[in-house]
Scaffold this active site. Structure first.
Site, PDB file in Angstrom:
ATOM      1  N   HIS A   1     -11.528  -5.541   8.702  1.00  0.00           N
ATOM      2  CA  HIS A   1     -12.302  -5.303   7.477  1.00  0.00           C
ATOM      3  C   HIS A   1     -13.496  -4.386   7.717  1.00  0.00           C
ATOM      4  O   HIS A   1     -14.424  -4.381   6.922  1.00  0.00           O
ATOM      5  CB  HIS A   1     -12.816  -6.625   6.895  1.00  0.00           C
ATOM      6  CG  HIS A   1     -11.748  -7.493   6.295  1.00  0.00           C
ATOM      7  ND1 HIS A   1     -10.893  -8.237   7.044  1.00  0.00           N
ATOM      8  CD2 HIS A   1     -11.402  -7.718   5.003  1.00  0.00           C
ATOM      9  CE1 HIS A   1     -10.062  -8.908   6.252  1.00  0.00           C
ATOM     10  NE2 HIS A   1     -10.351  -8.609   5.005  1.00  0.00           N
TER      11      HIS A   1
ATOM     12  N   GLU B   1       0.818  -1.206   0.000  1.00  0.00           N
ATOM     13  CA  GLU B   1       0.000   0.000   0.000  1.00  0.00           C
ATOM     14  C   GLU B   1       0.854   1.259   0.000  1.00  0.00           C
ATOM     15  O   GLU B   1       0.530   2.237  -0.677  1.00  0.00           O
ATOM     16  CB  GLU B   1      -0.949   0.000   1.197  1.00  0.00           C
ATOM     17  CG  GLU B   1      -2.016  -1.089   1.134  1.00  0.00           C
ATOM     18  CD  GLU B   1      -1.490  -2.479   1.435  1.00  0.00           C
ATOM     19  OE1 GLU B   1      -0.360  -2.597   1.959  1.00  0.00           O
ATOM     20  OE2 GLU B   1      -2.209  -3.457   1.151  1.00  0.00           O
TER      21      GLU B   1
HETATM   22  C1  LIG Z   1      -1.885  -4.837   4.296  1.00  0.00           C
HETATM   23  C2  LIG Z   1      -2.911  -5.656   3.577  1.00  0.00           C
HETATM   24  N1  LIG Z   1      -3.282  -5.314   2.337  1.00  0.00           N
HETATM   25  C3  LIG Z   1      -4.246  -6.006   1.697  1.00  0.00           C
HETATM   26  C4  LIG Z   1      -4.840  -7.076   2.285  1.00  0.00           C
HETATM   27  C5  LIG Z   1      -5.966  -7.822   1.580  1.00  0.00           C
HETATM   28  N2  LIG Z   1      -5.541  -9.169   1.221  1.00  0.00           N
HETATM   29  C6  LIG Z   1      -5.839 -10.226   1.999  1.00  0.00           C
HETATM   30  S1  LIG Z   1      -5.134 -11.612   1.449  1.00  0.00           S
HETATM   31  C7  LIG Z   1      -4.417 -10.851   0.138  1.00  0.00           C
HETATM   32  C8  LIG Z   1      -3.542 -11.634  -0.785  1.00  0.00           C
HETATM   33  C9  LIG Z   1      -2.362 -12.198  -0.085  1.00  0.00           C
HETATM   34  O1  LIG Z   1      -1.634 -13.015  -0.902  1.00  0.00           O
HETATM   35  P1  LIG Z   1      -0.382 -13.832  -0.373  1.00  0.00           P
HETATM   36  O2  LIG Z   1       0.475 -12.978   0.487  1.00  0.00           O
HETATM   37  O3  LIG Z   1       0.255 -14.446  -1.539  1.00  0.00           O
HETATM   38  O4  LIG Z   1      -0.999 -14.923   0.580  1.00  0.00           O
HETATM   39  P2  LIG Z   1      -2.062 -16.063   0.245  1.00  0.00           P
HETATM   40  O5  LIG Z   1      -3.431 -15.464   0.483  1.00  0.00           O
HETATM   41  O6  LIG Z   1      -1.873 -16.479  -1.165  1.00  0.00           O
HETATM   42  O7  LIG Z   1      -1.797 -17.149   1.203  1.00  0.00           O
HETATM   43  C10 LIG Z   1      -4.770  -9.500   0.140  1.00  0.00           C
HETATM   44  C11 LIG Z   1      -4.371  -8.547  -0.896  1.00  0.00           C
HETATM   45  C12 LIG Z   1      -4.417  -7.411   3.581  1.00  0.00           C
HETATM   46  N3  LIG Z   1      -4.928  -8.464   4.235  1.00  0.00           N
HETATM   47  N4  LIG Z   1      -3.454  -6.686   4.190  1.00  0.00           N
END
Ligand SMILES: Cc1ncc(C[n+]2csc(CCOP(=O)(O)OP(=O)(O)O)c2C)c(N)n1
Lengths: 334, 386
Positions: free
Chosen positions: A134, A65
């Site tokens: 959220h 972000e």
């Molecule tokens: C700081 C932040 N930004 C955005 C999100 C929203 N979000 C939740 S899961 C996700 C994707 C995460 O992907 P990854 O790190 O590859 O983990 P995975 O879900 O594939 O295990 C996002 C963008 C968040 N939880 N925290």
């Protein structure tokens, strides 16, 4: 007047339309954020934009972000109009440094030489049964940062109009999208959307004589419902939808309070140090001699946003608003 | 002081005493992910360990399918399934000693359960009755963390503190591929390396951050390569090979325990289910890709090894499945009971001592609830809004 089809549309659809129209009208408008491309954003607000305008205009960024907002600052410095999406309220916090230290003050620190026309879209607020992080209502932090505009729509038409205005603004705008209204439908004409209004005007959603409910975003619908319910108690409530928290429309708000003599501020974020305190103070300063009772606040409790199974106890609902309206009779009783 | 190089660009000249801390070569990950199953190395693996891993994998898979079913029944608000990634989850938990700490992300419920947390308590975040259902100190498991990568500096701080106190504690921090782009990832790795903190970072590279594929997340040759820039070893492992993940993690934990500092492990795996039950994966990937990965399923890989070496028979596999089924039945039964909630909980844990404002708000809610109770049952269901 031509007979244009007015049909139900959701707030999410109106936002998408606003982005699309803004991108079509101005090549310098770029959308960036997490999952805004193929997925169309987790709320589908950017649906179809990458397909229509290409990935350079609607860009899936790495997951960062501070990076998203920081690069948007650089893009804006070079003449683009970035519109960034923060996925959820609480995930905008890593970008706070950029927002506070740079976005909000670039115009000021360069003595007007470098304005930053960028829009930060933040889905905010509760009521959707979201898990931790959220459901935050973060508007007080943004309001407390000079140099930012802070706006939030409560209707489908306003979602379109305000987002167009935000993107057209030469100042940075934090555009707060009430999550629980994304799927709310209004009659709205997508073929001929309302003209873009300048940011900073509140609107009277319902006129009444007994008291004014001052509110915005997700709480507008709740206040409208409360106003209906209050009729049974003999109260005729006016509802003012602020639409813009910064700049604040003292004129519309105070004109209403002077008419009714009583006011309640309603919002989801906590009351201590929250937006209601500022609003109540302004109203008191400007309308003291017209007030029949102190300006009251109905807000979320001063607790970290609760888990979904408890959120209904936290969020200001109709009963709590009616209760406050009841307390406005104190002058008459004493 | 700067010197002009031949192309005319300015380059800083190194300070006189400057020496590279380490030769980067030993820090570099192998070009191919490390594998055990189906290779000669498998012969050296402890049969008992393989059977334990197998039991945990089967349980983990069943937990995932059960929790996913619970979302369909409205019992869970959301569930980020780790189907396909069970080997990483299991190996993470089993590589730790009892005194060690786990710092999980929202997807790592299986690792949390494998650490001994009650399966129901591990789900409260996702069910929505409380943010964290277990006592982190009891199991040495930090709360499941939703903001991405923010748990990583916590792991570093905890491990550092333990070392300052002279305690034998290693922290294992888990993060997704997308999370490695966050600023907190960088800061955590840098602190850990500078402090030589006893931390292991496990990246589960499951191909996607919601919809965004790895290629849009990073231009690095691998995520494990990032370690080199911080001055810690990077290790690449097949994340579907439970034996390999366990070996690499155990070695990294041992290295940290012995004072060798942090390691970054990248486990290459695949998210077979959608990001969560609320996600539509058809928007960003082909089903054929998912099917390819199903053939490289962690349970299948281990089952093949165990069977080929005669370490398990039909009875053994059935026993594992029955054990998993019993766990699922218990989970189902307990999750079908409505949690007993006290709305007063809202105010009880904001501060050690509630502020006067909170006391007022507490009294307000209590009065509302009493009025509501007097008026009879509310016409609206729990969770519905007015
Ligand atoms: C700081 C932040 N930004 C955005 C999100 C929203 N979000 C939740 S899961 C996700 C994707 C995460 O992907 P990854 O790190 O590859 O983990 P995975 O879900 O594939 O295990 C996002 C963008 C968040 N939880 N925290």
């Amino acid at each position: 007047m031509s007979t244009v089809a007015v049909r139900p549309a959701t707030m999410a659809q109106a936002l998408t339309r606003a982005l699309r129209d803004a991108m079509a009208a101005d090549d310098s408008v770029h959308v960036l954020g997490e999952d805004v491309g193929a997925l169309g954003g987790v709320f589908r607000v950017t649906d179809g934009l990458a397909e229509e305008f290409g990935e350079d205009r609607c860009t899936d960024t790495p997951l960062a972000e501070a990076g998203i907002l920081g690069t948007a600052v650089g893009m804006a410095m070079y003449g683009l109009r970035p519109v960034v999406e923060m996925q959820f309220d609480a995930f905008a916090y890593p970008a706070f440094e950029q927002l506070v230290s740079h976005v909000s003050r670039m115009r000021n620190r360069t003595r007007g030489a470098m304005p930053l026309p960028l829009t930060v879209r933040v889905p905010y607020g509760g009521g959707i049964g979201g898990v931790e992080h959220h459901s935050d209502s973060s508007e007080a932090y943004y309001m407390a940062t000079p140099g930012l505009h802070v706006v939030t729509p409560a209707t489908v038409a306003d979602a379109y109009g305000l987002l167009r205005a935000a993107i057209a603004s030469d100042d940075p705008v934090v555009f707060l999208e009430p999550k629980r209204l994304y799927w709310s439908k209004d009659s709205w004409n997508p073929e001929d959307p309302a003209p873009v209004e300048p940011i900073g005007r509140a609107v009277v959603r319902r006129s009444g004589r007994s008291a004014t409910l001052i509110t915005y975003g997700p709480s507008v619908a709740v206040c409208m419902e409360a106003a209906e319910a209050a009729r049974a108690e003999g109260w005729d409530l006016e509802v003012v939808d602020l639409r813009s928290l910064v700049p604040f429309d003292d004129e519309t708000v105070c004109a209403s309070v002077r008419r009714t003599g009583r006011a309640v501020v309603v919002h989801e974020s906590g009351s201590f140090g929250g937006p209601g305190g500022e609003i109540a103070a302004r109203v008191t300063e400007r309308c003291f001699h017209h007030l029949e009772a102190p300006v009251l606040r109905v807000a979320g409790f001063d607790v970290p946003y609760p888990p979904p199974m408890l959120e209904r106890h936290h969020l200001p609902g109709v009963d709590r608003i009616l209760d406050a309206v009841g307390r406005l009779q104190w002058e008459a009783e004493s | 002081m700067t010197v002009m190089d031949q192309r005319g660009a300015y380059r800083p000249s190194p300070p006189p005493a400057w020496q590279p801390r380490t030769d980067p070569a030993p820090l570099l990950p192998d070009p191919e992910p490390y594998r055990v199953l189906g290779t000669e190395a498998a012969g050296q693996a402890d049969p008992e360990l393989l059977r334990t891993l197998y039991a945990h994998l089967v349980r983990g898979r069943r937990y995932n399918t059960q929790a996913t079913a619970l979302t369909k029944q409205g019992r869970l608000a959301v569930y980020p399934s780790s189907t396909g990634q069970e080997a990483c989850e299991v190996a993470a938990a089993l590589a730790l000693k009892e005194q060690d700490w786990l710092f999980p992300s929202y997807r790592d419920t299986l690792a949390v359960v494998a650490r001994g947390v009650d399966p129901v308590q591990a789900l409260t975040l996702l069910r929505g009755d409380w943010h964290t259902g277990y006592d982190p100190r009891e199991h040495r498991v930090a709360p499941l963390c939703t903001p991405l990568a923010t748990q990583l500096p916590h792991a570093v701080g905890l491990a550092h503190a333990a070392r300052l106190k002279g305690d034998d504690v290693v922290a294992l921090a888990m993060v997704g591929d997308g999370g490695t782009s966050e600023g907190d990832f960088h800061e955590a790795l840098n602190f850990a390396a500078v402090w030589q903190a006893p931390v292991v970072f496990l990246v589960q590279n499951n191909g996607f951050a919601i919809s965004v594929p790895l290629a849009k997340q990073t231009a690095a040759p691998s995520l494990a390569h990032k370690a080199v820039g911080y001055g810690m070893p990077g290790r690449l492992v097949d994340g579907n090979d439970a034996a390999a993940v366990h070996e690499v993690l155990t070695e990294a934990v041992r290295h940290a325990r012995a004072g060798g500092g942090p390691t970054l492990v990248e486990a290459i795996t695949y998210r077979v289910d959608a990001h969560t039950n609320a996600d539509d994966a058809t928007r960003y990937r082909e089903n054929a890709e998912v099917e390819t990965w199903r053939e490289h399923d962690p349970i299948l890989l281990l089952e093949r090894e165990l069977t080929a070496r005669g370490l398990i028979d039909e009875d053994g596999m059935r026993a594992a499945r029955e054990d998993a089924e019993a766990m699922a039945a218990d989970l189902r039964a307990r999750m079908h009971q409505d949690p007993v909630l006290d709305p007063m909980d809202l105010f009880d844990h904001v501060y050690a001592e509630p502020t006067p404002q909170l006391r007022e708000e507490r009294a307000q809610l209590r009065a509302e609830l009493e009025a509501e109770a007097e008026a009879g049952p509310a016409p609206r269901p729990e969770g519905a809004l007015r």
